[in-house]
Design an enzyme around this catalytic site. Structure first.
Site, PDB file in Angstrom:
ATOM      1  N   ASP A   1       3.686   0.803 -10.774  1.00 43.28           N
ATOM      2  CA  ASP A   1       3.013   0.858 -12.018  1.00 43.28           C
ATOM      3  C   ASP A   1       3.156  -0.568 -12.681  1.00 43.28           C
ATOM      4  O   ASP A   1       4.195  -1.251 -12.576  1.00 43.28           O
ATOM      5  CB  ASP A   1       3.508   1.871 -13.050  1.00 43.28           C
TER       6      ASP A   1
ATOM      7  N   GLU B   1      -0.191  -1.863  -8.821  1.00 46.18           N
ATOM      8  CA  GLU B   1      -1.323  -1.778  -9.872  1.00 46.18           C
ATOM      9  C   GLU B   1      -0.922  -3.278 -10.590  1.00 46.18           C
ATOM     10  O   GLU B   1      -0.114  -3.365 -11.481  1.00 46.18           O
ATOM     11  CB  GLU B   1      -0.848  -0.733 -10.847  1.00 46.18           C
TER      12      GLU B   1
END
Ligand code: NOJ
Length: 556
Positions: free
Chosen positions: A221, A282
């Site tokens: 993330d 990401e």
């Protein structure tokens, strides 16, 4: 415009077509599970690990290679679980560690790999480290694990910098003793300090914890956010737009060079394990910087969000695919394609907005009269055939195979995304793509669980349920099933892509197996190639040899 014949280079280490020796992730199809909304086994309105276990046969039959499961860790769910209170425990609403271990084993039995979500940029305010930091004195080692600083102005009443939270408002929150902590997202998500050796070693231990439990990979993330400028400078152009600001050079908190050192240490951890364990980033960065994350000793993959951001335009699509394919090949990787995820408006609705509409700035009111529902559905089906024909790996988001639209008219009282509050009720946020899945018609949540789901499904979702679509050759689900089965035979056998000359409105390319994909982005029907047997079409053709607008076809 001609799209030229300019084949992407194939990296030297790419095994020959169809030899099956490439690591699974290079060409894999990954299905994203937003666990809170996937399937609810215990009837409490929230999806859970055992609900997911019960649907493994569905996912095996769909033909996916792996599941990426959104954060399932202990969390107050202030940001849907991206606020982690304990990286080694499963959130009790989702089950427990034994359930997770059983899921991993059973998925492997079905030939499906599991990718966990790691959230290293920030913890939850309920993480033991943050409680300790709040209870400790300024300057203490406990505070050094986060970005906690004195404020500016008389009495330090002003935040240390002008940085903005991605969810709106200032990125700093004041503690009772007057110091401020950084949160690039919600105030419930304090940013960890990645210059701190304890933070570094803790996360390496967390990776090992899950690798020891046979996790096959990690989705990381906010991979571009970990390192902050130690001088904490003000930004010239402070904005909440993660994508826009993360593409600025030498930004104070996005895409800083120091990130890569951290990634290399993680990669060494993964490389110490057997099997093809992988990491996917990401990273919302510019196309020029993205390959840096994909160097041989860094991430295996990094999501390419350009296709998702692109307008409905053959030329734009061509340029994105061409440059991403070449850039990935230059560092020995393959592109990682995405059209939908839990953060963006569902494709079926996005493609129904007037061309050029910025769906991210969609206000608190819905699309109402501007939305062309039929066009959205047509384009989403065509885009799916494009996605699944491209070389590299593809990620699909739960419900994408069902052609679910965005639930844009959820009652305000149920909105849960922190964006809603942080934007002062000007942005509805991401709940509309996170509504519980419809599995079978009827009941309080169309088979999601025995009770109503945590977000209500819009009317008509019984007809969109997996059961209702099964066996209907015109359904979105059957289109995905056929495409995924064909992709296994034709699309994923090598990494070759050759452009075919096409006109302004058409995108056409051939894969190494001989599979040809043609997409009509223009307003008029276009001629189909003269030779070739049609394997699959996203919609009806305009006559025997003409491809209708907003339609894609696969030929052999
Ligand atoms: C990206 C995740 O996909 C999103 O859902 C989350 O809100 C932010 N990172 C913060 O963790």
């Amino acid at each position: 415009m001609t799209h030229g014949a300019d084949p992407a280079p194939v990296p030297a280490d790419t095994p020959p077509s169809g030899d099956g020796a490439a690591p699974w992730w290079r060409r894999g199809l990954v299905y994203q599970v937003y666990i809170r909304s996937f399937a609810d086994a215990n009837g409490d309105g929230t999806g859970d690990v055992n609900g997911l276990r019960s649907k493994l046969p569905y996912l095996r039959d769909l033909g996916v290679d792996a599941l990426w499961i959104n954060p399932w860790y202990k969390s107050p769910l202030a940001d849907g679980g991206y606020d982690v209170a304990d990286y080694r425990a499963i959130e009790s609403r989702y089950g427990d560690l034994a359930d997770a271990e059983a899921l991993i084993t059973e998925a492997h039995d079905h030939g499906i790999r599991i990718i966990a979500d790691v959230v290293p940029n920030h913890s939850s305010v309920e993480h033991a480290w943050f409680s300790e930091a709040v209870a400790s004195a300024p300057g203490s080692p406990a505070r050094a694990r986060y970005h906690i600083r004195d404020g500016r102005g008389p009495g330090g009443t002003l935040p240390p910098t002008n940085w903005q939270s991605v969810f709106g408002g200032p990125a700093w929150h004041r503690l009772p003793d007057g110091q401020w902590y950084l949160h690039l997202f919600a105030p419930e998500q304090p940013d960890l300090n990645w210059t701190n050796p304890e933070v570094q070693s803790e996360f390496e231990a967390v990776l090992r914890f899950w690798l020891d439990r046979h996790i096959d990979g990690f989705r990381v993330d906010v991979a571009h956010g970990l390192v902050k400028d130690p001088a904490y400078p003000d930004l010239d152009n402070a904005t909440t737009r993660m994508l826009a600001s993360s593409k600025l050079p030498n930004h104070a908190h996005w895409d800083r060079d120091g990130i890569h050192e951290i990634v290399r240490r993680w990669r060494a951890v993964l490389d110490g394990y057997d099997g093809d364990r992988m990491m996917v980033a990401e990273a919302w960065v510019s196309p020029e910087r993205l390959p840096l994350y994909l160097r041989p000793d860094e991430y295996h993959q990094s999501f390419n969000f350009d296709l998702l951001e692109a307008s409905w335009d053959a030329g734009e699509m061509h340029d994105i695919i061409d440059s991403a394919t070449k850039a990935a090949a230059n560092v020995g990787s393959t592109p990682t394609w995405v059209l939908s995820n839990h953060d963006v408006m569902r494709a079926t609705t996005r493609y129904g907005l007037p061309n050029g509409t910025d769906w991210r700035s969609w206000p608190a009111t819905g699309p109402h009269e501007v939305l062309d529902v039929a066009r959205g559905a047509r384009r989403a089906r065509a885009a799916a055939l494009l996605l699944l024909a491209l070389p590299g790996s593809a990620y699909i988001y739960q419900g994408e195979e069902l052609g679910l639209p965005e639930a844009w008219d959820l009652p305000e009282s149920v909105l849960d995304d922190p964006v809603w509050e942080r934007s002062g009720h000007t942005m509805r946020g991401r709940d509309g793509c996170r509504v519980p899945l419809p599995w079978s018609p009827g009941g309080p949540s169309n088979g999601f669980g025995s009770d109503a789901g945590w977000l209500p499904q819009p009317a008509g979702w019984d007809r969109l349920s997996a059961e209702a679509q099964t066996g209907d050759p015109t359904s979105s689900l059957e289109l995905f099933r056929s495409a995924i089965a064909l992709r296994r035979v034709h699309g994923a056998v090598d990494e070759q892509l050759d452009w075919i000359t096409a006109d302004d409105s058409t995108l056409a390319f051939r894969r190494g197996s001989g599979l040809t994909c043609v997409v009509n982005y223009g307003p008029e029907p276009v001629p189909l190639p003269e030779h070739g047997e049609i394997l699959l079409a996203s919609g009806p053709q305009a006559g025997a040899d003409r491809l209708a607008p907003d339609t894609a076809v696969w030929l052999r």
